[in-house]
Write a protein that holds these residues in place. Structure first.
Motif, short mmCIF file in Angstrom:
data_model
loop_
_atom_site.label_atom_id
_atom_site.label_comp_id
_atom_site.label_asym_id
_atom_site.label_seq_id
_atom_site.Cartn_x
_atom_site.Cartn_y
_atom_site.Cartn_z
N LEU A 1 42.89 -9.68 -13.73
CA LEU A 1 43.45 -10.27 -14.94
C LEU A 1 43.85 -9.20 -15.95
CD1 LEU A 1 41.07 -13.33 -15.41
CD2 LEU A 1 43.36 -13.27 -14.39
N ARG A 2 43.13 -8.11 -15.96
CA ARG A 2 43.44 -7.06 -16.92
C ARG A 2 44.67 -6.23 -16.52
NH1 ARG A 2 39.52 -3.18 -20.25
NH2 ARG A 2 41.16 -1.92 -21.16
N TYR A 3 44.84 -6.00 -15.22
CA TYR A 3 45.86 -5.05 -14.78
C TYR A 3 47.07 -5.66 -14.09
CZ TYR A 3 42.29 -1.66 -15.99
OH TYR A 3 41.36 -0.92 -16.67
N SER A 4 47.10 -6.96 -13.85
CA SER A 4 48.25 -7.58 -13.22
C SER A 4 49.29 -7.94 -14.27
CB SER A 4 47.86 -8.85 -12.47
OG SER A 4 47.01 -8.55 -11.40
N PRO A 5 50.52 -7.45 -14.11
CA PRO A 5 51.56 -7.77 -15.10
C PRO A 5 51.77 -9.28 -15.26
CG PRO A 5 52.32 -6.09 -13.57
CD PRO A 5 51.00 -6.58 -13.06
N GLY A 6 51.64 -10.05 -14.19
CA GLY A 6 51.85 -11.49 -14.26
C GLY A 6 50.80 -12.24 -15.03
N ALA A 7 49.65 -11.60 -15.31
CA ALA A 7 48.57 -12.28 -16.00
C ALA A 7 48.88 -12.52 -17.47
CB ALA A 7 47.28 -11.47 -15.87
N VAL A 8 49.83 -11.78 -18.01
CA VAL A 8 50.19 -11.92 -19.44
C VAL A 8 50.62 -13.35 -19.76
CG1 VAL A 8 51.80 -11.13 -21.21
CG2 VAL A 8 50.82 -9.50 -19.60
N ASP A 9 51.26 -14.01 -18.82
CA ASP A 9 51.79 -15.36 -19.05
C ASP A 9 50.81 -16.46 -18.65
OD1 ASP A 9 54.23 -14.28 -19.95
OD2 ASP A 9 54.89 -14.03 -17.87
N LEU A 10 49.59 -16.09 -18.29
CA LEU A 10 48.60 -17.07 -17.84
C LEU A 10 47.54 -17.31 -18.91
CD1 LEU A 10 48.05 -15.80 -14.20
CD2 LEU A 10 49.48 -17.69 -14.96
N PRO A 11 46.82 -18.43 -18.79
CA PRO A 11 45.76 -18.71 -19.77
C PRO A 11 44.47 -17.94 -19.45
CG PRO A 11 45.90 -20.51 -18.21
CD PRO A 11 47.02 -19.54 -17.87
N CYS A 12 44.56 -16.62 -19.44
CA CYS A 12 43.40 -15.78 -19.13
C CYS A 12 42.27 -15.96 -20.14
CB CYS A 12 43.81 -14.31 -19.09
SG CYS A 12 44.98 -13.95 -17.79
N HIS A 13 42.61 -16.42 -21.33
CA HIS A 13 41.58 -16.64 -22.33
C HIS A 13 40.60 -17.73 -21.92
CE1 HIS A 13 44.71 -19.56 -23.27
NE2 HIS A 13 43.79 -20.27 -23.89
N ARG A 14 40.92 -18.49 -20.90
CA ARG A 14 40.06 -19.57 -20.42
C ARG A 14 39.04 -19.09 -19.38
NH1 ARG A 14 45.19 -23.59 -19.79
NH2 ARG A 14 45.61 -23.78 -22.04
N VAL A 15 38.95 -17.79 -19.19
CA VAL A 15 37.98 -17.23 -18.24
C VAL A 15 36.90 -16.49 -19.03
CG1 VAL A 15 37.66 -15.74 -16.24
CG2 VAL A 15 39.83 -16.95 -16.54
N VAL A 16 35.65 -16.89 -18.80
CA VAL A 16 34.50 -16.30 -19.49
C VAL A 16 33.44 -15.93 -18.45
CG1 VAL A 16 34.92 -17.58 -21.64
CG2 VAL A 16 33.44 -18.57 -19.88
N ASN A 17 32.38 -15.25 -18.89
CA ASN A 17 31.33 -14.96 -17.92
C ASN A 17 30.45 -16.19 -17.72
OD1 ASN A 17 29.29 -15.02 -19.87
ND2 ASN A 17 28.74 -12.88 -19.62
N LYS A 18 29.51 -16.08 -16.80
CA LYS A 18 28.72 -17.26 -16.42
C LYS A 18 27.87 -17.83 -17.55
CE LYS A 18 24.97 -14.53 -14.46
NZ LYS A 18 24.28 -14.19 -13.23
N GLU A 19 27.62 -17.01 -18.57
CA GLU A 19 26.85 -17.48 -19.72
C GLU A 19 27.73 -18.03 -20.83
OE1 GLU A 19 24.86 -13.86 -20.50
OE2 GLU A 19 23.44 -14.13 -18.87
N GLY A 20 29.04 -17.95 -20.63
CA GLY A 20 29.97 -18.44 -21.65
C GLY A 20 30.39 -17.38 -22.65
N ARG A 21 30.07 -16.12 -22.38
CA ARG A 21 30.48 -15.05 -23.30
C ARG A 21 31.94 -14.72 -23.07
NH1 ARG A 21 25.47 -11.45 -22.16
NH2 ARG A 21 26.88 -10.82 -20.54
N THR A 22 32.62 -14.42 -24.14
CA THR A 22 34.02 -14.01 -24.07
C THR A 22 34.10 -12.53 -23.71
OG1 THR A 22 34.03 -13.60 -26.44
CG2 THR A 22 34.79 -15.78 -25.71
N ALA A 23 35.30 -12.08 -23.39
CA ALA A 23 35.50 -10.69 -22.98
C ALA A 23 35.25 -9.75 -24.14
CB ALA A 23 36.93 -10.52 -22.45
N PRO A 24 34.50 -8.68 -23.90
CA PRO A 24 34.26 -7.72 -24.98
C PRO A 24 35.55 -7.04 -25.40
CG PRO A 24 33.31 -6.95 -22.90
CD PRO A 24 33.85 -8.32 -22.66
N GLY A 25 35.72 -6.88 -26.68
CA GLY A 25 36.90 -6.19 -27.19
C GLY A 25 38.14 -7.06 -27.32
#
Length: 119
Positions: free
Chosen positions: A55-79
């Motif tokens: 998700l971080r390095y694929s150019p195509g991920a920019v247009d996807l709802p990557c913000h909807r992916v969190v860790n198993k505890e529900g924490r958002t991506a650091p930074g």
């Protein structure tokens, strides 16, 4: 990098990346899923960190709802401070500890769904 006993060939890594992007594109508005669940749906359950890298390095991920992916505890991506704002704008609620309320918002399609979507 961790040495996985089930290492991917370059072709498997390419397919994995495509599958990850396809799965992320299907996450409904107002829902989240986890890196681990995406890895499992893509057929590589021990590769949740590779989901994050994809998700971080694929150019195509920019247009996807990557913000909807969190860790198993529900924490958002650091930074990534915008992730919470994006999720809240879709109605996703957070607990007092700052984690997504996974009981309310977890999207967890079964493996049969993945087989249908990915093949």
């Amino acid at each position: 990098m961790k040495d996985y006993p089930d290492r991917m060939t370059p072709e498997q890594a390419r397919t994995f990346g495509e599958d990850v992007l396809n799965i992320v594109s299907q996450i409904p508005r107002g829902c989240v899923t986890t890196y681990g669940h995406i890895a499992t749906l893509a057929g590589w359950p021990s590769h949740s960190r590779m989901v994050g890298r994809t998700l971080r390095y694929s150019p195509g991920a920019v247009d996807l709802p990557c913000h909807r992916v969190v860790n198993k505890e529900g924490r958002t991506a650091p930074g990534w401070s915008q992730q919470r704002t994006l999720l809240e704008s879709e109605g996703v609620t957070f607990k007092s500890n700052g984690h997504v309320d996974m009981q309310r918002h977890l999207w967890e399609p079964d493996v049969d769904w993945a087989v249908m979507i990915l093949k």
